[in-house]
Design a protein around this motif. Structure first.
Motif, PDB file in Angstrom:
ATOM      1  N   GLY A 295       0.792  -1.229   0.000  1.00  0.00           N
ATOM      2  CA  GLY A 295       0.000   0.000   0.000  1.00  0.00           C
ATOM      3  C   GLY A 295       0.819   1.272   0.000  1.00  0.00           C
ATOM      4  O   GLY A 295       0.274   2.360   0.149  1.00  0.00           O
ATOM      5  N   MET A 296       2.135   1.125  -0.154  1.00  0.00           N
ATOM      6  CA  MET A 296       2.995   2.304  -0.118  1.00  0.00           C
ATOM      7  C   MET A 296       3.381   2.709  -1.545  1.00  0.00           C
ATOM      8  O   MET A 296       3.116   1.995  -2.502  1.00  0.00           O
ATOM      9  N   LEU A 297       4.065   3.850  -1.644  1.00  0.00           N
ATOM     10  CA  LEU A 297       4.549   4.301  -2.951  1.00  0.00           C
ATOM     11  C   LEU A 297       5.805   3.491  -3.292  1.00  0.00           C
ATOM     12  O   LEU A 297       6.923   3.986  -3.266  1.00  0.00           O
TER      13      LEU A 297
ATOM     14  N   GLU B 236      -5.897  -2.037   0.339  1.00  0.00           N
ATOM     15  CA  GLU B 236      -7.170  -1.668   0.961  1.00  0.00           C
ATOM     16  C   GLU B 236      -7.216  -2.158   2.411  1.00  0.00           C
ATOM     17  O   GLU B 236      -7.684  -1.460   3.311  1.00  0.00           O
TER      18      GLU B 236
ATOM     19  N   TYR C  49      -4.991   0.032   4.497  1.00  0.00           N
ATOM     20  CA  TYR C  49      -5.627   1.338   4.730  1.00  0.00           C
ATOM     21  C   TYR C  49      -6.796   1.215   5.707  1.00  0.00           C
ATOM     22  O   TYR C  49      -7.177   2.172   6.357  1.00  0.00           O
TER      23      TYR C  49
ATOM     24  N   PHE D 191      -1.564  -3.247  -7.674  1.00  0.00           N
ATOM     25  CA  PHE D 191      -1.412  -1.967  -6.993  1.00  0.00           C
ATOM     26  C   PHE D 191       0.015  -1.410  -7.153  1.00  0.00           C
ATOM     27  O   PHE D 191       0.998  -2.080  -6.858  1.00  0.00           O
TER      28      PHE D 191
END
Lengths: 129, 608
Positions: free
Chosen positions: B68-70, B101, B104, B287
């Motif tokens: 979920g990170m850059l 998701e 987050y 993602f």
């Protein structure tokens, strides 16, 4: 200058959304991004991406004049001056003017920072006149 | 803890109780995340001897610090459980958008325990978590379920669902997500089905705090730049994993007619180049991925869509079934995904049955009337459906996997059941590729390729060599590569674009605040590898060297055709590979970690 997108090159990865939220809010949160990714699956199997054209329609209706031009010639939201009235939202022809009070206490939009372009690996996004 | 969501969500399906607990700091320190969290919690929480499809087994979904990170490909999550297929450790990695998701929403792991009295789905909206009735969804295909939830809840929700295969406890049932990504191997979908959990629907709106925001942004951007500057980006993105199909065919590694050969006379019709031209309509990225290997295809003949086929599916449901038709492979792929069975295991099972049929071991009476010859497309479709629904004699037999099926049928069919530890072999024919053969023999879930993808190394250094350097390479890959599954990111940016792996080091440090070199992380990988071995030992009293043996086909039957015609690895060399492997791993001659090794890896306490 404005952001352009070729949706046929988009693979729906959302890297642009993370980069955008990181720039706008210093958060990893694609839900607080100023690009709009709309996947159409399982059929016809295409991604649709909407981006800000910097048309300025949002700024024209903002009652508090919170939407201003920055040094790149792009409209941005001055968070301190936004009152969440949502007048700007229906004006946006691309559905990329956001007010979501549960997520942020100001409206947000693309400020043409270019970080989305920097992370897009398929060349779907670019900045030009 | 920076870089982590901070909580573990525990759902008891029997009682409906839902609770949250902080992610233990020691677990994050010693096991980092993802696959590490999975095996640590599985080992601690699932009692010895638990029935894999019973109430004591747990299904553990974990994100990692990079999820979920850059970070390019930060979209991998791990699904760990006790495997109903093998009786040992199962860990399936799933791409797509679920893991971001889930993180987050606030969770590093979701632990599913117990068995629900009725079909349910789990709805997670940040901190609000509910078990809801899924009676109306039971029996539906995974795609329909996903469509229904997308309509009901919206595009921002991510869904992981089982198909009928999982409901019917097909022992290699998978879990589907994002119209085409899977947690595929080891029967994780059967465990979900045994718990009567049809789907998980998740939406998260929270951010994840990092230790050094500016350093993180810089390191993340540097990784993206490296991917975008990579020489191989365009070719990799155009073909994805299917890029290796033609190469495998040329070098004799493409599974053909139940692994009886490694080259396929109809190969060109299923190459990545053919697929791209004939059926691919868009690239489909997991993602945060700048180099999407996912290809989304439209099979005009059938009027259907599928994500894929990936190389493994092309191998196992194309050449391995004698099918030289990319649309048919795509349709077989779609059926398997929608019905919720793993394409690799299913392809193996169908291929084994086809060989049995052609050899007269199975007759039309056994196949429920199917003319089960290699190349029969309609029979393949029918059998995939039968397997997923456990319909008919053969469907039900094959739903238990190729090892059990061969044990039941006998008549020498055990010699060509292509599996290790009960898991069907993935897409590389290993008659003459000793590193890859060893990788399959020792892989911690059974015959799967992704821990140590050593096939290109075999061709570089001499495919039939049996030397310590080859063994050392396999061990290094097994310690290193799965660390991406631990960190919650995809390994293919490193594998396929050859980006400098040291670029991940400052990113990890900026995210977690802890400096770790790759050597430090490989040490974690080694600890995890040994802990998975301890799990196998604990769950199977006779576990040892006999469990690490390959299919006899790879030391008894040299292919008659193709690039590897006449080539084979001798049984003695197979055992020499194991001898060297055990010695280098610090395991005894039966393949069990010695007390000194466990002590060194800080595993002595958990082992006792």
């Amino acid at each position: 200058m404005r952001l352009y997108v070729d949706s046929t090159k988009c693979s729906g990865c959302r890297a642009c959304l993370v980069a955008c939220s990181l720039n706008l809010f210093q958060e990893n949160n694609p839900k607080k991004a100023a690009l709009n990714l709309i996947p159409h699956f399982p059929a016809p199997g295409v991604y649709e991406m909407k981006v800000c054209t910097q048309c300025g329609d949002c700024a024209a209706v903002c009652p508090t004049e919170a939407i201003k031009l920055n040094e790149r010639g792009a409209y941005y939201v001055d968070f301190d001056e936004c009152n969440l009235c949502e007048a700007c939202v229906p004006e946006c022809p691309e559905d990329v003017m956001y007010v979501r009070a549960e997520l942020a206490n100001a409206a947000w939009k693309c400020n043409l920072c270019g970080d989305c372009v920097a992370v897009c690996g398929t060349g779907a996004l670019w900045i030009a006149d | 803890m920076k870089g982590y969501a901070g909580s573990i969500l525990r759902v008891n399906l029997a009682t409906g109780q839902i609770s949250k607990e902080p992610t233990p700091a020691e677990m994050a320190r010693d096991y980092l995340g993802g696959r590490g969290f999975g095996i640590y919690q599985l080992f601690k929480e699932v009692p010895k001897g638990a029935d894999a499809l019973g109430p004591q087994n747990k299904l553990i979904i974990s994100t990692g610090p990079l999820s979920g990170m850059l970070i390019p490909g930060g979209g991998k999550c791990d699904w760990t459980t006790k495997s109903p297929l093998t009786g040992g450790y199962a860990s399936a990695s799933m791409g797509g958008h679920f893991t971001a998701e889930m993180k987050y929403a606030g969770y590093d792991s979701i632990i599913l325990e117990g068995v629900s009295p009725k079909p349910v789905y789990l709805l997670i909206e940040d901190g609000k978590v509910q078990l809801l009735d899924a009676a109306h969804l039971w029996g539906k295909g995974a795609f329909d379920v996903e469509v229904e939830f997308k309509h009901k809840y919206g595009e921002e929700y991510q869904i992981a669902a089982i198909g009928p295969g999982g409901e019917n406890l097909v022992l290699y049932a998978c879990i589907n997500h994002d119209f085409g990504r899977q947690a595929g191997r080891g029967g994780v979908g059967a465990v979900m089905g045994s718990k009567k959990l049809k789907a998980i629907v998740v939406r998260g709106t929270k951010s994840v705090e990092v230790a050094d925001p500016e350093g993180y942004r810089k390191a993340g951007m540097a990784l993206y730049k490296a991917c975008k500057d990579a020489e191989g980006l365009a070719e990799w993105t155009r073909y994805g994993t299917t890029v290796v199909t033609s190469w495998c065919d040329e070098v004799g590694a493409l599974p053909t007619r139940n692994f009886s050969a490694g080259s396929f006379e109809g190969g060109e019709k299923i190459y990545g180049q053919t697929m791209r031209k004939e059926i691919v309509i868009t690239d489909k990225g997991c993602f945060g991925c700048p180099c999407p290997c996912g290809k989304y295809s439209h099979m005009k003949r059938y009027g259907t869509y599928v994500e894929g086929p990936e190389y493994e599916t092309i191998g196992l449901m194309g050449s391995n079934l004698g099918i030289a038709d990319i649309q048919a492979v795509g349709e077989a792929n779609r059926l398997a995904d929608d019905l919720g069975v793993d394409t690799i295991s299913a392809g193996n099972c169908v291929a084994w049955a086809m060989e049995c049929y052609e050899k007269g071991i199975l007759t039309k009476e056994d196949t429920d009337g199917l003319e089960l010859k290699f190349g029969n497309i309609e029979a393949t479709f029918a059998l995939i459906k039968n397997i997923a629904h456990r319909q008919g004699k053969l469907g039900n037999l094959l739903a238990d996997g190729v090892k059990r099926a061969a044990e039941k049928i006998g008549k020498g069919s055990e010699r060509f059941a292509i599996q290790v530890k009960g898991m069907e072999q993935s897409g590389y024919a290993t008659h003459s590729a000793t590193s890859m053969l060893l990788a399959y023999m020792t892989c911690d879930v059974g015959a799967h390729h992704n821990r140590a993808w050593a096939i290109t190394y075999d061709l570089q250094v001499g495919r039939s060599l049996v030397v310590p350097e080859k063994v050392a390479r396999v061990i290094w890959l097994q310690n290193f590569r799965p660390m991406f599954d631990v960190l919650g990111a995809c390994r293919l940016q490193w594998v396929e674009l050859s980006i400098d792996r040291d670029l991940y080091v400052p990113a990890m440090e900026a995210i977690t605040g802890i400096h770790r070199t790759w050597e430090d992380m490989e040490a974690v990988g080694n600890r995890i590898w040994n802990l998975t071995r301890l799990f196998w030992m604990r769950e199977n009293e006779d576990f040892g060297r006999s469990w690490d043996q390959p299919s006899p086909r790879f030391f008894e039957e040299p292919p008659k055709t193709g690039a590897t015609a006449g080539q084979i690895t001798s049984y003695e060399d197979v055992q020499r590979l194991l001898d060297m492997y055990y010695e280098q791993r610090g395991w005894d001659n039966n393949g069990l970690p010695t007390p000194a090794t466990l002590e060194k890896l800080n595993l002595a306490q958990i082992a006792s």
